[in-house]
Design a protein around this motif. Structure first.
Motif, mmCIF file in Angstrom:
data_model
loop_
_atom_site.group_PDB
_atom_site.id
_atom_site.type_symbol
_atom_site.label_atom_id
_atom_site.label_comp_id
_atom_site.label_asym_id
_atom_site.label_seq_id
_atom_site.Cartn_x
_atom_site.Cartn_y
_atom_site.Cartn_z
ATOM 1 N N PHE A 196 -3.782 14.447 3.032
ATOM 2 C CA PHE A 196 -5.156 14.029 2.760
ATOM 3 C C PHE A 196 -5.290 13.048 1.599
ATOM 4 C CE2 PHE A 196 -5.878 18.361 4.650
ATOM 5 C CZ PHE A 196 -6.388 17.898 5.849
ATOM 6 N N GLY A 197 -4.184 12.710 0.923
ATOM 7 C CA GLY A 197 -4.261 11.759 -0.173
ATOM 8 C C GLY A 197 -4.860 12.322 -1.436
ATOM 9 N N VAL A 198 -4.780 13.627 -1.614
ATOM 10 C CA VAL A 198 -5.285 14.270 -2.830
ATOM 11 C C VAL A 198 -4.099 14.716 -3.671
ATOM 12 C CG1 VAL A 198 -7.371 15.027 -1.654
ATOM 13 C CG2 VAL A 198 -5.403 16.569 -1.746
ATOM 14 N N GLY A 199 -4.338 14.957 -4.943
ATOM 15 C CA GLY A 199 -3.242 15.380 -5.805
ATOM 16 C C GLY A 199 -2.777 16.784 -5.519
ATOM 17 N N GLY A 200 -3.633 17.570 -4.894
ATOM 18 C CA GLY A 200 -3.284 18.958 -4.586
ATOM 19 C C GLY A 200 -4.017 19.952 -5.453
ATOM 20 N N GLY A 201 -4.748 19.462 -6.455
ATOM 21 C CA GLY A 201 -5.464 20.369 -7.349
ATOM 22 C C GLY A 201 -6.513 21.194 -6.639
ATOM 23 N N VAL A 202 -7.107 20.632 -5.593
ATOM 24 C CA VAL A 202 -8.113 21.357 -4.836
ATOM 25 C C VAL A 202 -7.491 22.556 -4.125
ATOM 26 C CG1 VAL A 202 -7.849 20.034 -2.698
ATOM 27 C CG2 VAL A 202 -10.078 21.010 -3.290
ATOM 28 N N ILE A 203 -6.176 22.528 -3.949
ATOM 29 C CA ILE A 203 -5.447 23.666 -3.384
ATOM 30 C C ILE A 203 -4.849 24.520 -4.501
ATOM 31 C CG2 ILE A 203 -3.597 24.352 -1.808
ATOM 32 C CD1 ILE A 203 -5.834 22.794 -0.484
ATOM 33 N N GLU A 236 0.547 1.116 2.649
ATOM 34 C CA GLU A 236 -0.805 1.663 2.655
ATOM 35 C C GLU A 236 -1.302 1.948 1.240
ATOM 36 O OE1 GLU A 236 -2.386 1.578 5.277
ATOM 37 O OE2 GLU A 236 -1.057 1.825 6.985
ATOM 38 N N VAL A 237 -1.150 0.981 0.321
ATOM 39 C CA VAL A 237 -1.633 1.125 -1.058
ATOM 40 C C VAL A 237 -2.281 -0.186 -1.490
ATOM 41 C CG1 VAL A 237 -0.988 1.416 -3.474
ATOM 42 C CG2 VAL A 237 0.077 2.858 -1.732
ATOM 43 N N ASP A 238 -3.483 -0.098 -2.073
ATOM 44 C CA ASP A 238 -4.138 -1.269 -2.661
ATOM 45 C C ASP A 238 -3.871 -1.204 -4.162
ATOM 46 O OD1 ASP A 238 -5.989 -3.055 -3.885
ATOM 47 O OD2 ASP A 238 -7.250 -2.983 -2.096
ATOM 48 N N TRP A 239 -2.913 -2.002 -4.641
ATOM 49 C CA TRP A 239 -2.441 -1.896 -6.020
ATOM 50 C C TRP A 239 -3.513 -2.300 -7.037
ATOM 51 C CZ3 TRP A 239 2.378 0.177 -6.927
ATOM 52 C CH2 TRP A 239 3.190 0.332 -5.804
ATOM 53 N N ILE A 240 -4.289 -3.319 -6.717
ATOM 54 C CA ILE A 240 -5.322 -3.773 -7.648
ATOM 55 C C ILE A 240 -6.423 -2.721 -7.783
ATOM 56 C CG2 ILE A 240 -7.089 -5.518 -8.079
ATOM 57 C CD1 ILE A 240 -5.306 -7.544 -6.673
ATOM 58 N N ALA A 241 -6.862 -2.181 -6.657
ATOM 59 C CA ALA A 241 -7.892 -1.135 -6.693
ATOM 60 C C ALA A 241 -7.385 0.084 -7.454
ATOM 61 C CB ALA A 241 -8.290 -0.748 -5.275
ATOM 62 N N ALA A 242 -6.118 0.446 -7.243
ATOM 63 C CA ALA A 242 -5.547 1.596 -7.950
ATOM 64 C C ALA A 242 -5.526 1.351 -9.456
ATOM 65 C CB ALA A 242 -4.128 1.867 -7.452
ATOM 66 N N GLY A 243 -5.226 0.126 -9.872
ATOM 67 C CA GLY A 243 -5.226 -0.194 -11.295
ATOM 68 C C GLY A 243 -6.611 -0.082 -11.911
ATOM 69 N N CYS A 244 -7.627 -0.560 -11.191
ATOM 70 C CA CYS A 244 -9.011 -0.449 -11.681
ATOM 71 C C CYS A 244 -9.432 1.006 -11.800
ATOM 72 C CB CYS A 244 -9.960 -1.182 -10.729
ATOM 73 S SG CYS A 244 -9.715 -2.971 -10.643
ATOM 74 N N LEU A 245 -9.132 1.785 -10.788
ATOM 75 C CA LEU A 245 -9.470 3.203 -10.808
ATOM 76 C C LEU A 245 -8.762 3.926 -11.955
ATOM 77 C CD1 LEU A 245 -9.212 3.897 -6.980
ATOM 78 C CD2 LEU A 245 -11.299 4.126 -8.339
ATOM 79 N N ALA A 246 -7.480 3.612 -12.130
ATOM 80 C CA ALA A 246 -6.687 4.275 -13.165
ATOM 81 C C ALA A 246 -7.217 3.951 -14.551
ATOM 82 C CB ALA A 246 -5.223 3.870 -13.047
ATOM 83 N N GLY A 247 -7.658 2.702 -14.764
ATOM 84 C CA GLY A 247 -8.187 2.325 -16.070
ATOM 85 C C GLY A 247 -9.356 3.196 -16.483
ATOM 86 N N GLY A 248 -10.297 3.408 -15.552
ATOM 87 C CA GLY A 248 -11.426 4.278 -15.854
ATOM 88 C C GLY A 248 -11.029 5.733 -15.919
ATOM 89 N N ALA A 249 -10.096 6.139 -15.058
ATOM 90 C CA ALA A 249 -9.714 7.548 -14.971
ATOM 91 C C ALA A 249 -8.972 8.034 -16.208
ATOM 92 C CB ALA A 249 -8.844 7.770 -13.726
ATOM 93 N N ASP A 278 -8.767 4.574 5.898
ATOM 94 C CA ASP A 278 -8.452 5.919 5.405
ATOM 95 C C ASP A 278 -7.035 6.039 4.846
ATOM 96 O OD1 ASP A 278 -7.509 5.710 8.141
ATOM 97 O OD2 ASP A 278 -7.207 7.879 8.113
ATOM 98 N N LEU A 279 -6.043 5.431 5.483
ATOM 99 C CA LEU A 279 -4.677 5.554 4.978
ATOM 100 C C LEU A 279 -4.500 4.808 3.653
ATOM 101 C CD1 LEU A 279 -2.491 5.239 8.216
ATOM 102 C CD2 LEU A 279 -3.191 7.312 6.987
ATOM 103 N N VAL A 280 -5.078 3.614 3.537
ATOM 104 C CA VAL A 280 -4.994 2.860 2.284
ATOM 105 C C VAL A 280 -5.743 3.602 1.171
ATOM 106 C CG1 VAL A 280 -5.536 0.683 1.130
ATOM 107 C CG2 VAL A 280 -4.799 0.679 3.504
ATOM 108 N N ALA A 281 -6.877 4.221 1.518
ATOM 109 C CA ALA A 281 -7.632 4.995 0.528
ATOM 110 C C ALA A 281 -6.791 6.153 -0.006
ATOM 111 C CB ALA A 281 -8.923 5.519 1.145
ATOM 112 N N LYS A 282 -6.054 6.820 0.871
ATOM 113 C CA LYS A 282 -5.220 7.947 0.467
ATOM 114 C C LYS A 282 -4.066 7.483 -0.429
ATOM 115 C CE LYS A 282 -6.285 10.580 4.646
ATOM 116 N NZ LYS A 282 -5.784 11.114 5.940
ATOM 117 N N GLY A 283 -3.391 6.412 -0.033
ATOM 118 C CA GLY A 283 -2.284 5.900 -0.841
ATOM 119 C C GLY A 283 -2.749 5.397 -2.190
ATOM 120 N N THR A 284 -3.880 4.697 -2.221
ATOM 121 C CA THR A 284 -4.435 4.179 -3.469
ATOM 122 C C THR A 284 -4.850 5.315 -4.384
ATOM 123 O OG1 THR A 284 -5.244 2.214 -2.304
ATOM 124 C CG2 THR A 284 -6.247 2.712 -4.439
ATOM 125 N N SER A 285 -5.440 6.350 -3.809
ATOM 126 C CA SER A 285 -5.869 7.517 -4.581
ATOM 127 C C SER A 285 -4.688 8.192 -5.270
ATOM 128 C CB SER A 285 -6.567 8.514 -3.649
ATOM 129 O OG SER A 285 -6.780 9.749 -4.295
#
Length: 262
Positions: A26-33, A73-86, A175-182
């Motif tokens: 599902f592209g989650v870290g697993g914390g929800v489990i 299936e990874v958007d590297w630029i989007a992941a970098g933007c998300l990581a900066g805020g996260a 959906d697959l790119v969203a999971k990989g980027t996440s």
């Protein structure tokens, strides 16, 4: 090694395998489990479960991100933007974790699961969608990362249950790119949040290591299955999992409250 200790490690191993598989799927870290299973199987209290979960997410996120990256299936630029805020958000969330009462934290996590389940039930993923980047999109991604980081540090989730549906619904990402980027975004978030939690004594590092290491091979299996599962079915299955987990935690919370009154 006593039977009680052996039983504890076996329960942690089960948590790791389940969390790893669903992380990749599902592209989650697993914390929800991890968080609810630590509460239900390993008798962790809420604050320590959240802190330990964030630590265990790191190896899982790395393995899952590699699996999706190999498939492109990874958007590297989007992941970098998300990581900066996260990164900033995770430090805020880890600080809040030390301040928020246990009862409030438990019900906040349950409400979070229900909200995400509703979102996933209503979601109709488009596997071929592509994210168009612009100044507004970059700012929005950083803002989403900030909110996700706060939830990550506070609730012990990697943020995938927020990021994946939001990337698909608000940003039109497949959906697959969203999971990989996440998953890629979670790596720096987990590191900064873990350092803060360890300093405050909110993380069981040995338990997290057991969970995280066993989750790695399981996450690669989840990545392989994700490509074969139709997007809509995957969203519905994930939503059902969230509902089941929320119900189990709510029942446990009510029972504990009743015992406290007796």
């Amino acid at each position: 090694m006593s039977a009680a200790v052996r039983g504890r490690w076996w329960r942690l191993a089960i948590v790791g395998l389940l969390a790893g598989f669903f992380s990749g799927l599902f592209g989650v870290g697993g914390g929800v489990i991890i968080v609810p299973l630590l509460l239900m199987l390993a008798n962790f209290e809420q604050r320590r479960a959240s802190g330990t979960s964030l630590t265990a997410i790191l190896p899982t996120a790395i393995a899952g991100a590699i699996g999706y990256a190999v498939q492109g299936e990874v958007d590297w630029i989007a992941a970098g933007c998300l990581a900066g805020g996260a990164i900033v958000g995770s430090l805020i969330g880890s600080w809040l974790l030390h301040k928020v009462p246990q009862g409030v934290l438990r019900w906040l996590f349950i409400a979070f699961l229900v909200a995400m389940a509703i979102r996933m039930f209503l979601l109709v993923p488009d596997r071929g969608a592509v994210l168009e980047l612009g100044v507004g999109t970059v700012v929005a991604l950083i803002g989403l990362g900030l909110v996700t980081g706060i939830l990550s540090g506070l609730l012990g989730v990697g943020g995938g249950v927020v990021v994946v549906p939001m990337l698909m619904v608000l940003f039109g990402m497949g959906d697959l790119v969203a999971k990989g980027t996440s998953l890629l975004m979670m790596i720096p978030t987990s590191i900064t949040g873990t350092l803060a939690n360890v300093r405050r004594g909110n993380s069981d590092v040995r338990a997290a290591a057991v969970i995280g290491l066993l989750a790695v091979p399981a996450s690669l299996g989840g990545v392989a299955v994700a490509a074969a599962v139709p997007p809509q079915l995957g969203a519905v299955l994930f939503a059902a999992l969230l509902v089941f987990t929320a119900v189990q935690l709510a029942v446990r919370a009510v029972r504990q409250r009743r015992r406290g009154r007796d």
